[in-house]
Design a protein around this motif. Sequence first.
Motif, mmCIF file in Angstrom:
data_model
loop_
_atom_site.group_PDB
_atom_site.id
_atom_site.type_symbol
_atom_site.label_atom_id
_atom_site.label_comp_id
_atom_site.label_asym_id
_atom_site.label_seq_id
_atom_site.Cartn_x
_atom_site.Cartn_y
_atom_site.Cartn_z
ATOM 1 N N ALA A 1 2.917 1.086 -3.838
ATOM 2 C CA ALA A 1 1.774 0.337 -3.301
ATOM 3 C C ALA A 1 1.674 0.527 -1.790
ATOM 4 O O ALA A 1 0.605 0.877 -1.265
ATOM 5 N N THR A 2 2.782 0.345 -1.074
ATOM 6 C CA THR A 2 2.699 0.444 0.398
ATOM 7 C C THR A 2 2.450 1.889 0.826
ATOM 8 O O THR A 2 1.754 2.132 1.819
ATOM 9 N N ASP A 3 2.955 2.853 0.066
ATOM 10 C CA ASP A 3 2.669 4.257 0.409
ATOM 11 C C ASP A 3 1.173 4.554 0.270
ATOM 12 O O ASP A 3 0.603 5.290 1.089
ATOM 13 N N ILE A 4 0.547 3.990 -0.751
ATOM 14 C CA ILE A 4 -0.902 4.230 -0.935
ATOM 15 C C ILE A 4 -1.689 3.549 0.191
ATOM 16 O O ILE A 4 -2.610 4.133 0.767
ATOM 17 N N ILE A 5 -1.311 2.319 0.532
ATOM 18 C CA ILE A 5 -1.996 1.597 1.619
ATOM 19 C C ILE A 5 -1.864 2.396 2.923
ATOM 20 O O ILE A 5 -2.850 2.608 3.638
ATOM 21 N N SER A 6 -0.643 2.879 3.185
ATOM 22 C CA SER A 6 -0.421 3.619 4.437
ATOM 23 C C SER A 6 -1.151 4.959 4.428
ATOM 24 O O SER A 6 -1.708 5.377 5.444
ATOM 25 N N ALA A 7 -1.149 5.646 3.283
ATOM 26 C CA ALA A 7 -1.829 6.943 3.206
ATOM 27 C C ALA A 7 -3.335 6.779 3.388
ATOM 28 O O ALA A 7 -3.989 7.618 4.016
ATOM 29 N N ALA A 8 -3.894 5.684 2.857
ATOM 30 C CA ALA A 8 -5.331 5.435 3.031
ATOM 31 C C ALA A 8 -5.600 4.868 4.419
ATOM 32 O O ALA A 8 -6.736 4.899 4.898
ATOM 33 N N ASN A 9 -4.554 4.336 5.038
ATOM 34 C CA ASN A 9 -4.684 3.639 6.323
ATOM 35 C C ASN A 9 -5.738 2.537 6.236
ATOM 36 O O ASN A 9 -6.555 2.363 7.137
ATOM 37 N N LEU A 10 -5.704 1.815 5.130
ATOM 38 C CA LEU A 10 -6.665 0.739 4.891
ATOM 39 C C LEU A 10 -5.959 -0.436 4.217
ATOM 40 O O LEU A 10 -5.146 -0.222 3.305
ATOM 41 N N PRO A 11 -6.265 -1.660 4.618
ATOM 42 C CA PRO A 11 -5.810 -2.797 3.822
ATOM 43 C C PRO A 11 -6.574 -2.778 2.495
ATOM 44 O O PRO A 11 -7.765 -2.456 2.463
ATOM 45 N N LEU A 12 -5.899 -3.090 1.403
ATOM 46 C CA LEU A 12 -6.536 -2.987 0.085
ATOM 47 C C LEU A 12 -6.657 -4.361 -0.576
ATOM 48 O O LEU A 12 -5.643 -5.036 -0.799
ATOM 49 N N ALA A 13 -7.887 -4.747 -0.872
ATOM 50 C CA ALA A 13 -8.097 -5.968 -1.657
ATOM 51 C C ALA A 13 -7.774 -5.619 -3.100
ATOM 52 O O ALA A 13 -8.249 -4.605 -3.614
ATOM 53 N N ALA A 14 -6.924 -6.418 -3.750
ATOM 54 C CA ALA A 14 -6.535 -6.089 -5.129
ATOM 55 C C ALA A 14 -6.213 -7.326 -5.943
ATOM 56 O O ALA A 14 -5.184 -7.958 -5.749
ATOM 57 N N PRO A 15 -7.109 -7.677 -6.866
ATOM 58 C CA PRO A 15 -6.764 -8.689 -7.857
ATOM 59 C C PRO A 15 -5.930 -8.016 -8.951
ATOM 60 O O PRO A 15 -5.791 -6.791 -8.950
ATOM 61 N N SER A 16 -5.375 -8.784 -9.852
ATOM 62 C CA SER A 16 -4.650 -8.195 -10.973
ATOM 63 C C SER A 16 -5.594 -7.280 -11.765
ATOM 64 O O SER A 16 -6.780 -7.581 -11.914
ATOM 65 N N ALA A 17 -5.051 -6.152 -12.275
ATOM 66 C CA ALA A 17 -5.895 -5.113 -12.881
ATOM 67 C C ALA A 17 -6.110 -5.349 -14.380
ATOM 68 O O ALA A 17 -5.858 -4.469 -15.203
#
Length: 340
Positions: A129-145
């Motif tokens: 999760a943190t790798d994806i956030i950092s790679a996008a360089n964006l905070p991600l809004a995410a409810p349960s999927a």
Amino acid sequence: MKTILLDSLNEDYNSAVNKAAQILKNGGIVAIPTETVYGLAASAYNENAINKVFVAKGRPQDNPLIVHISSMEMFEEVVKFVPQKAKILAEKFWPGPLTMICPKGDKTAANVSAGLDTVAVRFPSEKTATDIISAANLPLAAPSANISGKPSPTKAEHVINDLSGKIDAVVIGKECTVGVESTVVSLVGETPKLLRPGAITFEQLKELLPDITVDKAVLKEPEKNQKVASPGMKYKHYAPKTETYLVEGNIDSFSEFVNSTKNSAAVCFIEESDKILIPKIEYGSISNESTLAQNLFNVLRKVDELNVDKVYVHAPSKTGVGLAVYNRLIRAAAFRVIEL
Ligand code: TXA
Ligand code: MG
């Protein structure tokens, strides 16, 4: 829509992370693993992408989302200011399964917060999760999927069952280790309040914030039209199709009770399984509430496969992580509690 599967376990990890980040940067929506449950992520700065999340889940527009970050700089970017108490909690519990409600920053899209002037923020500990956030360089809004109302997804296959064809991609990762959603604490009122219990327990929070209280909605059904601090708490949740009851009692009274019922099944502790003579699913040990939490949603998804009219779930204690399990179960049971 064709949903792309990005396998982070058996194929190239970096390529899965980078493809997910690229889709998110382009305004797409991607399910990602976290340590609690899988989340359905979109850029917290992109109103249009956030809207797609609400549509895919069938989520009521007045139920705000949690913003996921991967650095303390990102935390400052999504809030108006960092409350002193948030610094104290972050120091101890981040990265991890704790969400803090703070004053909302202007950059964060209005629909993330469903129009409220606050925003929920969490720094997950799951590396994918943190790798994806950092790679996008964006905070991600995410409810349960999950589809709104269904049990939250703790495995990639749960996400695929619920959302295939409705979202851009699923990052396939490990089964979630915590199994219930993060603890939610509000830091915007006069005193801190626990809005949703999770793996970071009330007892742990009270050590750092002695004046913290538990919101009424954690264990009680909100009255009609009552204003609730956490909008998510007012909806029926986590529910199997089978009529579900939460049963409070000891091992002997529980087995005696369920054995006297017809066309029903039990969700029980390992320790009592032998005594139960109707169809049953074990959900962990009575003395280890973390195992109950980890298995809970997978078990609730399996209940409907038993093809019975009613299912009786043996209630855990309301302390420690047990409070989180109890809070989800009472909603799965639509507040039908049997006290033996
Ligand atoms: O563990 C988790 O928190 C997972 C993973 C994906 O990180 N996410 C999750 O999100 O559980 P969701 O949307 O299913 O639950 C968010 C909860 C809801 O009960 C919502 O009402 C509450 O947080 N919430 C979000 N923003 C809020 C706000 N500004 N004020 C009060 N409650 C808020
Ligand atoms: Mg949810």
